[in-house]
Motif scaffolding. Sequence first.
Motif, short mmCIF file in Angstrom:
data_model
loop_
_atom_site.label_atom_id
_atom_site.label_comp_id
_atom_site.label_asym_id
_atom_site.label_seq_id
_atom_site.Cartn_x
_atom_site.Cartn_y
_atom_site.Cartn_z
N GLN A 85 18.23 54.31 -4.97
CA GLN A 85 17.98 54.15 -6.41
C GLN A 85 16.56 54.56 -6.76
OE1 GLN A 85 20.18 53.68 -8.63
NE2 GLN A 85 21.91 52.86 -7.48
N ASN A 134 15.96 77.02 -6.13
CA ASN A 134 14.74 76.87 -6.93
C ASN A 134 13.52 77.44 -6.22
OD1 ASN A 134 16.11 75.73 -9.03
ND2 ASN A 134 15.62 73.61 -8.50
N THR A 143 25.10 70.75 -1.32
CA THR A 143 24.84 71.30 -2.65
C THR A 143 23.40 71.00 -3.09
OG1 THR A 143 27.15 70.90 -3.20
CG2 THR A 143 25.69 71.36 -5.02
N GLN A 176 19.84 61.94 -2.88
CA GLN A 176 18.88 61.67 -3.97
C GLN A 176 17.53 62.29 -3.65
OE1 GLN A 176 19.80 60.70 -6.76
NE2 GLN A 176 21.80 59.83 -6.26
N TRP A 216 20.51 73.77 -3.94
CA TRP A 216 19.77 73.89 -5.20
C TRP A 216 18.27 73.95 -4.94
CZ3 TRP A 216 21.61 75.93 -9.22
CH2 TRP A 216 22.91 75.69 -9.67
N SER A 263 11.83 73.12 -9.26
CA SER A 263 12.19 73.90 -10.45
C SER A 263 10.96 74.16 -11.32
CB SER A 263 13.25 73.16 -11.27
OG SER A 263 12.67 72.03 -11.93
N GLY A 264 9.82 73.67 -10.89
CA GLY A 264 8.59 73.80 -11.68
C GLY A 264 7.84 75.10 -11.40
N ARG A 302 13.84 61.25 -9.24
CA ARG A 302 14.58 62.47 -9.62
C ARG A 302 14.64 62.60 -11.14
NH1 ARG A 302 21.05 63.06 -8.13
NH2 ARG A 302 21.53 64.62 -9.71
N ASN A 303 14.91 61.49 -11.83
CA ASN A 303 14.97 61.52 -13.29
C ASN A 303 13.58 61.67 -13.91
OD1 ASN A 303 17.71 61.22 -13.26
ND2 ASN A 303 17.72 59.05 -13.78
N ASN A 346 14.35 69.20 -7.96
CA ASN A 346 13.81 69.14 -9.33
C ASN A 346 12.33 69.52 -9.35
OD1 ASN A 346 16.30 68.37 -10.20
ND2 ASN A 346 15.70 66.33 -10.90
N SER A 405 17.35 71.93 -12.79
CA SER A 405 16.96 70.53 -12.58
C SER A 405 18.16 69.63 -12.88
CB SER A 405 15.80 70.22 -13.52
OG SER A 405 15.32 68.94 -13.30
N SER A 449 11.33 77.41 -13.97
CA SER A 449 11.76 78.42 -13.01
C SER A 449 12.73 77.80 -12.01
CB SER A 449 10.54 78.98 -12.27
OG SER A 449 9.60 79.43 -13.20
N GLY A 450 13.83 77.36 -12.52
CA GLY A 450 14.82 76.78 -11.63
C GLY A 450 15.72 75.81 -12.36
N ALA A 498 16.47 58.26 -6.87
CA ALA A 498 17.16 58.73 -8.08
C ALA A 498 16.28 58.53 -9.31
CB ALA A 498 18.48 57.99 -8.24
N VAL A 509 11.05 63.32 -12.78
CA VAL A 509 10.52 64.69 -12.70
C VAL A 509 11.43 65.71 -13.39
CG1 VAL A 509 9.19 64.27 -10.60
CG2 VAL A 509 11.54 65.09 -10.40
N ASP A 510 12.56 65.24 -13.94
CA ASP A 510 13.44 66.13 -14.69
C ASP A 510 12.84 66.30 -16.09
OD1 ASP A 510 16.04 67.49 -15.21
OD2 ASP A 510 16.27 65.86 -16.65
N ILE A 518 6.90 66.82 -13.86
CA ILE A 518 6.88 67.04 -12.41
C ILE A 518 5.56 66.55 -11.81
CG2 ILE A 518 7.03 68.79 -10.59
CD1 ILE A 518 8.85 70.39 -12.40
N TYR A 565 17.73 66.10 -4.16
CA TYR A 565 17.73 66.48 -5.59
C TYR A 565 16.34 66.28 -6.20
CZ TYR A 565 22.56 67.76 -6.65
OH TYR A 565 23.76 68.43 -6.73
#
Lengths: 675, 214
Positions: free
Chosen positions: A512, A613, A605, A557, A609, A567-568, A518-519, A564, B207, B204-205, A515, A521-522, A528, A560
């Motif tokens: 948790q 990224n 998966t 978790q 991801w 993805s920055g 994870r939220n 995330n 999320s 760039s990706g 997770a 930094v989304d 981030i 992911y």
Amino acid sequence: MPTSATSNHPSRPEDLIGRLNSAHTPYEAKLKALRDLKNQIIGNRTKKLAFLKLGAVPSVVSILSSAAAAQGGGGDNREFYESVLIQSAAVIGSFACGLDAGVKAVLDAGAFPLLLSLISHLNEKVADAGARSLKLIYQSKRAPKYEFLQEKNMEFLLSLLNSKNENVTGLGANIITHSCQTTAEQQALSEAGVIKRLVGLLGGSINQKDASLESLAAMVKENPEVSAKFMGPENGRALNVVIELMKDKHPRTRLLACMCLISIRNTSTSYLQDSGIKNSLVSVLLELLDDPGPVGDEAPFVLSSLITEKEDMQKIAFNANLIEKLCEHLNAGSYQAKRLQGIFLLLGDLCSKLECCRDRVLDLQVLNFVTEALAHDSAEVRTAACNFLKNVSRSVKNLSAGQFMNEAVAVPLVRLLCDSSSSVQIAALGAISNIVVDFMAHKSVLVQCGGVKQLVQLSKSMESAIRVNAVWALRNLTFLVSYRCKEEILLELTSATLISLINDPEPSVQGQALALVRNLVDGTLNSINYVFGEDGAVLHAIARQLRSTSKVEVQIQGMYTLSNVASGNELHKEAVMNQLLPQAGNDAEKTLVKFLQSTDSRLCTATLWALINLTFPGSPGTCRRVTELRNAGIITQLKNMINDHCLDVKLRARMALGQLMIFGSVWTWYTSIKV
Amino acid sequence: MPVRVVEPSSPSQVAGTTQGNTLPQPCSLLSVGQAFSGTQNVSSLQKDEAWRVNVRIQGCDLDHGYLCGTMEALNVPMADTPVVTFWEGEIVDTKNYTFFTGKWGATAEDDIKHWTKFPSFSPLLSQVEVDGGKSLDLSNYPYIFMRWKEQYFVNVGTDCGLTIAGFYYVCFSCSDGSINGFYYDPNSSPFQKLELKSTNDGKSGFSFSSYELQ
């Protein structure tokens, strides 16, 4: 000088006790005092408490004991002593009736073995008085557990059930209802032929029927084997008899017949599944909800055992207008705690799966009653109200409409986070976890009423169930939350707490917590940066946990979260790269390959991801990262995955491979030029 | 070392049963929190008249073939603000839902007419004509077909002059997360096309956020 002893007025409690205790009081006078005492306390809780305080119970037990010893010696006074036995047993029973403190006093004074010995008395009236008294004791949870597994005890129990005295057989059944708890006990009773005896009692008096139904329910509860025996041919038409008793004129008998049938039904998916019996059970119990007495108080719990976790039964109850009936009860005004608990328990059951039930509950404005229930004196009512809220808010449609996140609901729920009962706290956390999945930008309501502060406090609880639920609520709160709200949450939470939650000894808390990050930094790029404060301590903690954990939920978790972060921007991607493929050592490298080889498609998966990224086209460092990943053997791994049985894994592997190959070709070309 | 890519993923018929009972596999691009943006052509003839549309997935329950979320229309002529609606989706999984709508005023003929607009539907057509697709196993098919029905306006009243009477036939590509759809409402212009792509907030990706109800 006034004389009290000859007065016809009721004696003062102190005088009465004095007469019972005094060695100078003749036995005749003691017998009279016992009768007086019995008459004063019958049905009078206040009087019972007053006499308890004065130590009446040990006095009576002492008289019982000495009368038992004296009459054992024989003599002419046998009849007189038997009267004393009968009266003292009745007084003891009366103290135990409906009063836990009374039962405690009776047991503490050692009355139990004395009363048991009366059962075998030659005088049937004495045996009857003993049985009556014990029956009352066995209505309390405080009654001593009867050990069926001892052979002598089983023999004694059978002798009770075989007795011709109604109270004695009733006592036997009550003992089973009270003490039959384990599968081994159910089995032993069944093997001793108890079912047959209880089935026999179904044809007896009302009391015998009721006692038999209740103990049959206890014997078959969650025990398919015993249940099968009851349904077997040796018990003849027993099932039909119980089904018929659902229509008995006595409400309690109807309730207990339902309870017994539900116990049987819940042991197998093949028993009592036809729509006729399903509808009958619902309609009989629905009617019993209107009973103003104890039957009405208990009916919701029996109905709950019929519908809980069973969507088909919930649908039948919904179609029978159960929600409307429960609303009528709520609208009718204040109820005792047990009734209110039962109502919210049922509303919670109904809303656990079916959206139509949630819609109806909201249409009928049941939420208006919740605020009060959340603040009820009884912890059971508060818990039931929380569970109802948790279940009714499982509706994404209504969460999206912002139905729950308002002050009338959030404020009392947050208050319960400081409740003295931890089960209330956990139930409140469950409800909060759901209502914070609010899509209407109302999440700030929880922040404003101090909810985040409380959740963070509870995330540090010594009790793991509280910790995990508190972090769960924070995780759901951070789902698609505004940047400003995230700032407030993190200010309260601090990186240090976050790190300790990621490293919590409980994997469920770790999952948790990850997770939650994870939220966090989304969303925007700025978000981030939350894991980069204090030299990237949070990021290090995530990566460390990923390397060490063997729990796949935690790995998913964690992966992911890293994905995330990746993805920055370039800095973010490099940091993730350094965690996944550090320069020194190859443990992390192995982790990456291990995750890609996982049999859990979700973990594959998530890892894919992260790779997608990290190799996202357009970033300046992508080419270098591609080379490093190629060198780590990722390409071979990905090629093994492009025909994976899981569609998501297959497609993401192809996507990642596509990106790696593009840059790979460029790199090959670049190095060939250099050469 | 090049590896042969097995193409294409094709739907299969479920052997020995009349029911295609394997549910679609979870697709991360169609999970809760995912956002999409694009346009809806209000008229099938005038390509210029298009509303910008944002979609966000809020709930997903594959066991029950259920998906839901919000749809935000940005430059709606009659509205001062973007108009947000909440929609619920039926996933054509051949267990909970088939290709035949059977409600909302759509006949089987309307269904076929709309589904055939999606190129990825053509391999399924012949079977769907027979039984609505009941015997198809779509669990490995890289496209997910759905119907999205708007349920209520989130931020405006029902008197906003707009209607949500119709519903969308939707085709989602699991490969790239693109969404195509056609709005169906007997009283609106036919075949209004919805075109959406997976968005990543300019990052760039990709999320992924998540929540879990208790």
